[in-house]
Scaffold this motif. Sequence first.
Motif, PDB file in Angstrom:
ATOM      1  N   ASN A 183      13.065  27.703  23.137  1.00 19.18           N
ATOM      2  CA  ASN A 183      14.198  27.287  23.951  1.00 19.18           C
ATOM      3  C   ASN A 183      15.334  28.309  23.922  1.00 19.18           C
ATOM      4  O   ASN A 183      16.002  28.555  24.932  1.00 19.18           O
ATOM      5  N   THR A 184      15.551  28.908  22.742  1.00 18.83           N
ATOM      6  CA  THR A 184      16.595  29.934  22.631  1.00 18.83           C
ATOM      7  C   THR A 184      16.245  31.163  23.457  1.00 18.83           C
ATOM      8  O   THR A 184      17.098  31.725  24.156  1.00 18.83           O
ATOM      9  N   VAL A 185      14.987  31.585  23.394  1.00 18.41           N
ATOM     10  CA  VAL A 185      14.555  32.743  24.181  1.00 18.41           C
ATOM     11  C   VAL A 185      14.642  32.445  25.677  1.00 18.41           C
ATOM     12  O   VAL A 185      15.063  33.287  26.472  1.00 18.41           O
ATOM     13  N   LYS A 186      14.266  31.233  26.060  1.00 25.06           N
ATOM     14  CA  LYS A 186      14.362  30.842  27.469  1.00 25.06           C
ATOM     15  C   LYS A 186      15.801  30.942  27.964  1.00 25.06           C
ATOM     16  O   LYS A 186      16.078  31.512  29.031  1.00 25.06           O
ATOM     17  N   SER A 187      16.739  30.410  27.192  1.00 26.36           N
ATOM     18  CA  SER A 187      18.147  30.441  27.575  1.00 26.36           C
ATOM     19  C   SER A 187      18.683  31.862  27.627  1.00 26.36           C
ATOM     20  O   SER A 187      19.446  32.226  28.530  1.00 26.36           O
ATOM     21  N   ALA A 188      18.279  32.671  26.638  1.00 24.46           N
ATOM     22  CA  ALA A 188      18.732  34.064  26.612  1.00 24.46           C
ATOM     23  C   ALA A 188      18.204  34.835  27.814  1.00 24.46           C
ATOM     24  O   ALA A 188      18.938  35.598  28.456  1.00 24.46           O
ATOM     25  N   MET A 189      16.938  34.636  28.141  1.00 22.14           N
ATOM     26  CA  MET A 189      16.351  35.342  29.282  1.00 22.14           C
ATOM     27  C   MET A 189      16.969  34.886  30.599  1.00 22.14           C
ATOM     28  O   MET A 189      17.095  35.685  31.539  1.00 22.14           O
ATOM     29  N   LYS A 190      17.358  33.638  30.678  1.00 25.09           N
ATOM     30  CA  LYS A 190      18.029  33.155  31.890  1.00 25.09           C
ATOM     31  C   LYS A 190      19.315  33.940  32.127  1.00 25.09           C
ATOM     32  O   LYS A 190      19.634  34.324  33.253  1.00 25.09           O
ATOM     33  N   GLY A 191      20.036  34.212  31.046  1.00 21.98           N
ATOM     34  CA  GLY A 191      21.251  35.013  31.163  1.00 21.98           C
ATOM     35  C   GLY A 191      20.962  36.474  31.461  1.00 21.98           C
ATOM     36  O   GLY A 191      21.616  37.090  32.312  1.00 21.98           O
ATOM     37  N   LEU A 192      19.962  37.038  30.784  1.00 22.42           N
ATOM     38  CA  LEU A 192      19.636  38.452  30.991  1.00 22.42           C
ATOM     39  C   LEU A 192      19.125  38.713  32.404  1.00 22.42           C
ATOM     40  O   LEU A 192      19.341  39.791  32.968  1.00 22.42           O
ATOM     41  N   ALA A 193      18.452  37.719  32.991  1.00 18.75           N
ATOM     42  CA  ALA A 193      17.914  37.894  34.342  1.00 18.75           C
ATOM     43  C   ALA A 193      19.015  38.179  35.358  1.00 18.75           C
ATOM     44  O   ALA A 193      18.798  38.889  36.347  1.00 18.75           O
ATOM     45  N   ARG A 194      20.193  37.662  35.108  1.00 14.83           N
ATOM     46  CA  ARG A 194      21.310  37.841  36.044  1.00 14.83           C
ATOM     47  C   ARG A 194      21.834  39.274  36.061  1.00 14.83           C
ATOM     48  O   ARG A 194      22.586  39.652  36.963  1.00 14.83           O
ATOM     49  N   LEU A 195      21.451  40.064  35.064  1.00 18.59           N
ATOM     50  CA  LEU A 195      21.930  41.444  35.001  1.00 18.59           C
ATOM     51  C   LEU A 195      21.216  42.349  35.998  1.00 18.59           C
ATOM     52  O   LEU A 195      21.673  43.458  36.273  1.00 18.59           O
ATOM     53  N   GLY A 196      20.058  41.916  36.494  1.00 17.12           N
ATOM     54  CA  GLY A 196      19.339  42.721  37.483  1.00 17.12           C
ATOM     55  C   GLY A 196      18.513  43.843  36.892  1.00 17.12           C
ATOM     56  O   GLY A 196      18.216  44.826  37.582  1.00 17.12           O
ATOM     57  N   CYS A 197      18.118  43.710  35.618  1.00 17.12           N
ATOM     58  CA  CYS A 197      17.254  44.724  35.011  1.00 17.12           C
ATOM     59  C   CYS A 197      15.863  44.684  35.640  1.00 17.12           C
ATOM     60  O   CYS A 197      15.458  43.687  36.237  1.00 17.12           O
ATOM     61  N   ASP A 198      15.132  45.759  35.472  1.00 17.24           N
ATOM     62  CA  ASP A 198      13.780  45.842  36.016  1.00 17.24           C
ATOM     63  C   ASP A 198      12.724  45.414  35.010  1.00 17.24           C
ATOM     64  O   ASP A 198      11.645  44.969  35.385  1.00 17.24           O
ATOM     65  N   LEU A 199      13.043  45.567  33.721  1.00 17.36           N
ATOM     66  CA  LEU A 199      12.070  45.310  32.672  1.00 17.36           C
ATOM     67  C   LEU A 199      12.785  44.815  31.428  1.00 17.36           C
ATOM     68  O   LEU A 199      13.825  45.362  31.044  1.00 17.36           O
ATOM     69  N   VAL A 200      12.229  43.771  30.796  1.00 21.15           N
ATOM     70  CA  VAL A 200      12.762  43.246  29.539  1.00 21.15           C
ATOM     71  C   VAL A 200      11.583  43.008  28.601  1.00 21.15           C
ATOM     72  O   VAL A 200      10.428  43.092  29.011  1.00 21.15           O
ATOM     73  N   ASN A 201      11.883  42.668  27.343  1.00 22.19           N
ATOM     74  CA  ASN A 201      10.764  42.454  26.422  1.00 22.19           C
ATOM     75  C   ASN A 201      11.052  41.421  25.343  1.00 22.19           C
ATOM     76  O   ASN A 201      12.198  41.028  25.105  1.00 22.19           O
ATOM     77  N   VAL A 202       9.968  40.991  24.720  1.00 21.67           N
ATOM     78  CA  VAL A 202       9.997  40.052  23.596  1.00 21.67           C
ATOM     79  C   VAL A 202       9.039  40.578  22.531  1.00 21.67           C
ATOM     80  O   VAL A 202       8.279  41.511  22.777  1.00 21.67           O
ATOM     81  N   HIS A 203       9.062  39.951  21.359  1.00 15.73           N
ATOM     82  CA  HIS A 203       8.064  40.243  20.334  1.00 15.73           C
ATOM     83  C   HIS A 203       6.888  39.280  20.518  1.00 15.73           C
ATOM     84  O   HIS A 203       7.077  38.056  20.512  1.00 15.73           O
ATOM     85  N   ALA A 204       5.688  39.805  20.650  1.00 18.56           N
ATOM     86  CA  ALA A 204       4.506  38.954  20.796  1.00 18.56           C
ATOM     87  C   ALA A 204       4.314  38.048  19.587  1.00 18.56           C
ATOM     88  O   ALA A 204       3.731  36.969  19.702  1.00 18.56           O
ATOM     89  N   ALA A 205       4.812  38.459  18.437  1.00 13.43           N
ATOM     90  CA  ALA A 205       4.690  37.653  17.219  1.00 13.43           C
ATOM     91  C   ALA A 205       5.399  36.311  17.346  1.00 13.43           C
ATOM     92  O   ALA A 205       5.145  35.393  16.565  1.00 13.43           O
TER      93      ALA A 205
END
Length: 238
Positions: A67-89
């Motif tokens: 849930n924390t990652v989902k919320s964080a990515m929702k915010g990061l998506a608004r920046l208009g980046c082309d590529l983002v990442n997470v840890h597969a672990a």
Amino acid sequence: MNTPLIIALDFARKLEVFKFLEHFQGEKLFLKVGMELFYQEGPAIIYELKEKEHRIFLDLKLHDIPNTVKSAMKGLARLGCDLVNVHAAGGKEMMMAALEGLEAGTISGNNRPACIAVTQLTSTSEEQMKKEQLIGVSLEESVLHYASLAKESGLEGVVCSTHEAAMIRKSVGGSFCIVTPGIRLIEDDIQDQKRVSTPEFARKNGATAIVVGRSITRSKEPFESYQTIKKQWEGVLV
């Protein structure tokens, strides 16, 4: 992703970034903004780089509860980046939540940022992985497992060493994005990386994109070094 050469902006401050970019007048680059720069300058650095029509890989390697990652990515998506990442672990549920956040946060009419997963850091050796992460399989098996998990989760690709790229390409398929850091020219110091290689090695082993930092950013002639690496990456004789 069109086999880009991504330049890692290994700087702490905006002033250093734009001084470095003076060497690339007129060039539309693919730039990696990592933790050091983003945590010092915040979202403003992304907006300024996007205004100059550069593509951006925001390398924050999110790893938390879904849930924390989902919320964080929702915010990061608004920046208009082309590529983002997470840890597969972080696991399958977390990776799927990351995609949900990106979908929810992407501004209407814009493309959702592609999301890739870090397998094992290129600074991690097999001995270190087994001793400190208590992973009993080989480094290659661990990386391949994480890559398969990322694909099952719907992610576009992974970050891995070039030494695992061919194995992942064979196992996971041709459309999967494989981003390989730890790229050096033969004459360069490997510094804190352990699993490094040349641009040519990355190309021949199935990488989709390479990330190059200090070989360009610490060069006395950054543009010339960029051109040399770009030609090697694209298979042009130099």
